[in-house]
Design a protein around this motif. Structure first.
Motif, PDB file in Angstrom:
ATOM      1  N   SER A   5     -58.145 -15.416  42.550  1.00 58.04           N
ATOM      2  CA  SER A   5     -57.021 -15.071  41.700  1.00 58.04           C
ATOM      3  C   SER A   5     -56.707 -16.132  40.663  1.00 58.04           C
ATOM      4  O   SER A   5     -56.436 -15.818  39.528  1.00 58.04           O
ATOM      5  N   GLY A   6     -56.705 -17.404  41.036  1.00 57.96           N
ATOM      6  CA  GLY A   6     -56.348 -18.413  40.058  1.00 57.96           C
ATOM      7  C   GLY A   6     -55.976 -19.729  40.701  1.00 57.96           C
ATOM      8  O   GLY A   6     -56.193 -19.947  41.893  1.00 57.96           O
ATOM      9  N   PRO A   7     -55.405 -20.642  39.914  1.00 58.36           N
ATOM     10  CA  PRO A   7     -55.114 -21.990  40.409  1.00 58.36           C
ATOM     11  C   PRO A   7     -54.115 -22.021  41.552  1.00 58.36           C
ATOM     12  O   PRO A   7     -54.224 -22.870  42.439  1.00 58.36           O
ATOM     13  N   LEU A   8     -53.136 -21.111  41.571  1.00 62.08           N
ATOM     14  CA  LEU A   8     -52.188 -21.097  42.685  1.00 62.08           C
ATOM     15  C   LEU A   8     -52.892 -20.717  43.989  1.00 62.08           C
ATOM     16  O   LEU A   8     -52.555 -21.226  45.062  1.00 62.08           O
ATOM     17  N   ASP A   9     -53.881 -19.815  43.898  1.00 60.21           N
ATOM     18  CA  ASP A   9     -54.682 -19.468  45.070  1.00 60.21           C
ATOM     19  C   ASP A   9     -55.413 -20.694  45.605  1.00 60.21           C
ATOM     20  O   ASP A   9     -55.492 -20.918  46.817  1.00 60.21           O
ATOM     21  N   LEU A  10     -55.980 -21.485  44.690  1.00 57.59           N
ATOM     22  CA  LEU A  10     -56.695 -22.691  45.099  1.00 57.59           C
ATOM     23  C   LEU A  10     -55.752 -23.691  45.751  1.00 57.59           C
ATOM     24  O   LEU A  10     -56.074 -24.290  46.783  1.00 57.59           O
ATOM     25  N   LEU A  11     -54.565 -23.890  45.189  1.00 63.12           N
ATOM     26  CA  LEU A  11     -53.598 -24.823  45.773  1.00 63.12           C
ATOM     27  C   LEU A  11     -53.175 -24.371  47.175  1.00 63.12           C
ATOM     28  O   LEU A  11     -53.095 -25.181  48.102  1.00 63.12           O
ATOM     29  N   LEU A  12     -52.912 -23.068  47.341  1.00 67.27           N
ATOM     30  CA  LEU A  12     -52.559 -22.560  48.668  1.00 67.27           C
ATOM     31  C   LEU A  12     -53.702 -22.751  49.650  1.00 67.27           C
ATOM     32  O   LEU A  12     -53.482 -23.058  50.830  1.00 67.27           O
TER      33      LEU A  12
END
Length: 241
Positions: A11-18
């Motif tokens: 999905s994006g950078p927030l997915d990676l951070l989570l």
């Protein structure tokens, strides 16, 4: 030329951070920003080494993390009596992550309800075989970041290639790797991620092999499964009839 792979699970950078927060079992309300920033940048470096197209929002998030990290390193003056305390530099990012997490949870709940509702019939069941989809089900249980994790683990074990003065005469293309992997899976039926890439002896072959695997996943030729958290990823052949 940049090589781009797009998966439904990505999905994006927030997915990676989570993903990083869950992997390290961190408190989302008290993120160790220095550690998370370093790990986030290492993922971007891995994507760059794979020549994956890095979307602009990933670079914006990298800049945001570095800015927060810098603000966290600066000493905070003690608030004067009657003056409000400075806002935690991480507060806005934490709120974004919590909101994104809530949205993902709501989407999963709606999907689960849809699946349950699809099992409810108000008349005698009909033979729906002629209407069954011919495509195999999409990849479940394994995200792009899980595959990148496994790739980085193999990459660390492979020595870096020394620059050679002569022109290399043998370069394994992604297409050739896809053929090799498909042939092996036809023989083995199923294997682990590391077994599928064990024939790659150099970093360039490893990168080609990983990109070939992503392309096979994208085309729904193979299915990736991970039965337990952090367990070995299993690859199975799922060719379209």
């Amino acid at each position: 030329m940049a090589y781009e792979v797009v998966l439904d699970k990505f999905s994006g950078p927030l997915d990676l951070l989570l993903h990083l927060i869950r992997k390290q079992e961190l408190n989302i309300h008290d993120i160790p920003i220095a550690m998370i920033t370093d790990q986030y940048l290492s993922y971007l470096h891995a994507m760059d080494e794979l020549s994956l197209e890095i979307a602009s929002e990933f670079l914006v998030m990298a800049a945001t993390l570095l800015a927060i990290k810098s603000r966290m390193l600066l000493p905070r003056p003690e608030p004067e009596p009657g003056q409000e305390e400075d806002v935690d530099p991480r507060a806005e990012l934490v709120e974004q992550l919590l909101e994104y997490q809530r949205a993902k949870w709501a989407a999963e709940q709606l999907k689960e309800r849809e699946q349950r509702q699809s099992l409810v019939f108000t008349r005698e069941a009909l033979d729906l075989t002629p209407y069954a989809p011919t495509d195999p089900p999409p990849v479940t249980g394994v995200t792009l970041w899980d595959l990148v994790d496994a790739f980085r683990s193999l990459l660390r074990k492979t020595p870096k290639e020394q620059p050679a003065a002569e022109i290399r005469g043998h370069v394994v293309s992604v297409e050739a790797m896809m053929e090799q992997m498909t042939h092996r899976l036809r023989l083995w039926k199923t294997c682990t991620f590391s077994q599928l890439l064990q024939f790659a002896r150099t970093r360039s072959e490893l990168v080609s092999g990983f990109l070939a695997l992503l392309e096979l996943v994208k085309n729904r030729v193979v299915v990736c499964e991970q039965r337990d958290p952090f367990a070995e990823i299993t690859i199975s052949l799922e060719e379209i009839a």
